[in-house]
Design a protein around this motif. Structure first.
Motif, PDB file in Angstrom:
ATOM      1  N   ALA A  74      -8.520 104.413  85.968  1.00 54.27           N
ATOM      2  CA  ALA A  74      -9.439 105.426  86.482  1.00 54.27           C
ATOM      3  C   ALA A  74      -8.731 106.175  87.596  1.00 54.27           C
ATOM      4  O   ALA A  74      -8.238 105.565  88.543  1.00 54.27           O
ATOM      5  N   ILE A 101      -6.466 100.692  88.684  1.00 54.90           N
ATOM      6  CA  ILE A 101      -5.909 100.191  87.441  1.00 54.90           C
ATOM      7  C   ILE A 101      -6.322  98.741  87.245  1.00 54.90           C
ATOM      8  O   ILE A 101      -6.097  97.899  88.110  1.00 54.90           O
ATOM      9  N   ASP A 113      -7.605  99.453  81.851  1.00 51.84           N
ATOM     10  CA  ASP A 113      -8.524 100.539  82.214  1.00 51.84           C
ATOM     11  C   ASP A 113      -7.937 101.276  83.400  1.00 51.84           C
ATOM     12  O   ASP A 113      -7.753 100.674  84.471  1.00 51.84           O
ATOM     13  N   HIS A 173       1.528  93.485  92.290  1.00 51.55           N
ATOM     14  CA  HIS A 173       2.149  94.503  93.145  1.00 51.55           C
ATOM     15  C   HIS A 173       3.238  95.266  92.407  1.00 51.55           C
ATOM     16  O   HIS A 173       3.731  94.801  91.381  1.00 51.55           O
ATOM     17  N   PRO A 174       3.611  96.435  92.912  1.00 49.35           N
ATOM     18  CA  PRO A 174       4.525  97.307  92.165  1.00 49.35           C
ATOM     19  C   PRO A 174       5.915  96.722  91.969  1.00 49.35           C
ATOM     20  O   PRO A 174       6.450  96.057  92.856  1.00 49.35           O
ATOM     21  N   ALA A 175       6.450  96.984  90.792  1.00 48.50           N
ATOM     22  CA  ALA A 175       7.831  96.629  90.482  1.00 48.50           C
ATOM     23  C   ALA A 175       8.673  97.907  90.474  1.00 48.50           C
ATOM     24  O   ALA A 175       9.890  97.863  90.588  1.00 48.50           O
ATOM     25  N   ALA A 176       8.005  99.045  90.303  1.00 53.76           N
ATOM     26  CA  ALA A 176       8.716 100.323  90.254  1.00 53.76           C
ATOM     27  C   ALA A 176       7.766 101.429  90.677  1.00 53.76           C
ATOM     28  O   ALA A 176       6.548 101.264  90.644  1.00 53.76           O
ATOM     29  N   GLU A 177       8.334 102.521  91.082  1.00 53.79           N
ATOM     30  CA  GLU A 177       7.569 103.714  91.475  1.00 53.79           C
ATOM     31  C   GLU A 177       6.721 104.181  90.292  1.00 53.79           C
ATOM     32  O   GLU A 177       7.197 104.190  89.158  1.00 53.79           O
ATOM     33  N   PHE A 178       5.489 104.560  90.554  1.00 55.64           N
ATOM     34  CA  PHE A 178       4.599 104.960  89.461  1.00 55.64           C
ATOM     35  C   PHE A 178       3.894 106.270  89.810  1.00 55.64           C
ATOM     36  O   PHE A 178       3.215 106.355  90.830  1.00 55.64           O
ATOM     37  N   MET A 184      -6.475 105.818  92.642  1.00 58.51           N
ATOM     38  CA  MET A 184      -6.375 105.388  91.257  1.00 58.51           C
ATOM     39  C   MET A 184      -6.746 103.913  91.184  1.00 58.51           C
ATOM     40  O   MET A 184      -6.377 103.154  92.073  1.00 58.51           O
ATOM     41  N   PHE A 193       5.828  98.520  85.578  1.00 60.88           N
ATOM     42  CA  PHE A 193       5.471  99.028  86.898  1.00 60.88           C
ATOM     43  C   PHE A 193       4.880  97.996  87.841  1.00 60.88           C
ATOM     44  O   PHE A 193       4.908  98.177  89.041  1.00 60.88           O
ATOM     45  N   TRP A 194       4.329  96.898  87.276  1.00 65.02           N
ATOM     46  CA  TRP A 194       3.734  95.889  88.148  1.00 65.02           C
ATOM     47  C   TRP A 194       4.187  94.493  87.771  1.00 65.02           C
ATOM     48  O   TRP A 194       4.386  94.189  86.585  1.00 65.02           O
ATOM     49  N   ASN A 195       4.349  93.673  88.794  1.00 65.74           N
ATOM     50  CA  ASN A 195       4.755  92.285  88.600  1.00 65.74           C
ATOM     51  C   ASN A 195       3.541  91.445  88.245  1.00 65.74           C
ATOM     52  O   ASN A 195       2.909  90.856  89.118  1.00 65.74           O
ATOM     53  N   LYS A 221       2.894 111.847  85.542  1.00 57.74           N
ATOM     54  CA  LYS A 221       3.966 111.857  84.539  1.00 57.74           C
ATOM     55  C   LYS A 221       3.485 111.331  83.200  1.00 57.74           C
ATOM     56  O   LYS A 221       4.079 111.611  82.169  1.00 57.74           O
ATOM     57  N   PHE A 222       2.432 110.516  83.227  1.00 57.34           N
ATOM     58  CA  PHE A 222       2.030 109.802  82.011  1.00 57.34           C
ATOM     59  C   PHE A 222       0.810 110.373  81.312  1.00 57.34           C
ATOM     60  O   PHE A 222       0.605 110.126  80.143  1.00 57.34           O
ATOM     61  N   VAL A 237      -2.461  96.641  91.457  1.00 50.88           N
ATOM     62  CA  VAL A 237      -3.424  96.754  90.367  1.00 50.88           C
ATOM     63  C   VAL A 237      -4.106  95.395  90.209  1.00 50.88           C
ATOM     64  O   VAL A 237      -3.662  94.397  90.776  1.00 50.88           O
ATOM     65  N   PRO A 277       1.164 108.771  88.159  1.00 46.53           N
ATOM     66  CA  PRO A 277       0.248 108.959  87.032  1.00 46.53           C
ATOM     67  C   PRO A 277       0.407 110.321  86.354  1.00 46.53           C
ATOM     68  O   PRO A 277       0.227 110.423  85.139  1.00 46.53           O
TER      69      PRO A 277
END
Lengths: 150, 150
Positions: free
Chosen positions: A139, B138, A137, B114-119, B136, A124-126, B123-124, B100, B121
């Motif tokens: 939150a 992370i 962690d 930074h995001p590589a894909a839609e996330f 959130m 999900f993150w690069n 769902k998980f 994150v 929470p």
DNA sequence: TTTTAGAATTAGAATGATTCTAAAATATTG
DNA sequence: CAATATTTTAGAATCATTCTAATTCTAAAA
């Protein structure tokens, strides 16, 4: 929910016992055991002073410095986790199952939320090339059921 | 990476200007603007005292209490974010893009990922019924490239 | 413009959280 | 059992943050 993955290494001589999940091996002295048991017996993510107050009912002589000391040793042994949600005191948690923390911004309550599906952060993150992940962690802040229905 | 989504509401009369992304509207006084600019000009997640030291080079008279005050106002206006990674000082961040924090446990460096894909929470993790998510945090802890290649 | 009310800023004190220190107690090793 | 190392303790020290009350600044009302 108590940990199920802990590896315990009882020592035949004396009252001693050592435990570690990952991290450094830790001698489970009576105080460390009490701090650990207090934390295992609750799911409310107490602060160091909360724990100090609760342990004092069993070991009236314990000092706050010892509680901090025990919490640090238990943390580096991987038996408990520090939780940082807000400015101010750290909180502690003995739930070693994979989970995230839901934090109600209205009442301050912290609730453990357990996995519904496999989760791989690298998808999900690069993250920069070459970084090694040891832990994560998560939150989630918001309003709990009780507070949002008021 | 500076935020691109901020909505600015310049006021024609006086030196004043108000800004808010979400949260409360905030008056951008000179001090608040300087604190904000210092934070926008860096990606190293400084603490309140780091920011105090940097702002002092431009406004020598500013007090630490004012820096805390500015940081709190900018945070509740949604222009910056508080970051809690460890016991001790809070850190601050003006990157409002979804991201994150990677935290190197060896050198202490904090890197935005930074995001590589839609996330999503939800769902998980099994969050309790009726909870409302507002944000959130992370934090991914580990060893950075530089530290792991030593 | 002046007045005025409210908000921001300040220095310093106060509080709260955590860490440090050095001595005493306890445990482990030889 | 003696020597050595670790843990625990009380209290002091430090660090981070918040509070307080006086002062200054700003913006809106008159």
């Amino acid at each position: 929910m108590p940990p199920s993955t802990s590896r315990s290494i009882p020592k035949p001589t004396g009252l001693e016992c050592r435990m570690a999940v990952l991290g450094t091996d830790v001698r489970l002295t009576p105080h460390r055991r009490e701090v650990f048991e207090v934390l295992q017996g609750t799911n409310d993510h107490p602060t160091a002073t909360d724990i100090f107050d609760r342990v004092k009912t069993r070991s009236p002589g314990i000092s706050l410095a010892t509680v901090y000391n025990c919490l640090d040793h238990l943390t580096s042994a991987g038996l408990i986790k520090q939780v940082h949600l807000e400015r101010g005191q750290s909180r502690y948690c003995a739930n070693l199952h994979e989970h995230v923390h839901f934090h109600c911004e209205t009442c301050g309550k912290v609730i453990d939320a357990h996995p519904a599906a496999e989760f791989d952060p690298a998808k999900f993150w690069n993250l920069p090339k070459g970084t090694k992940i040891t832990r994560m962690d998560i939150a989630i802040h918001g309003t709990c059921e009780a507070c949002s229905s008021k």
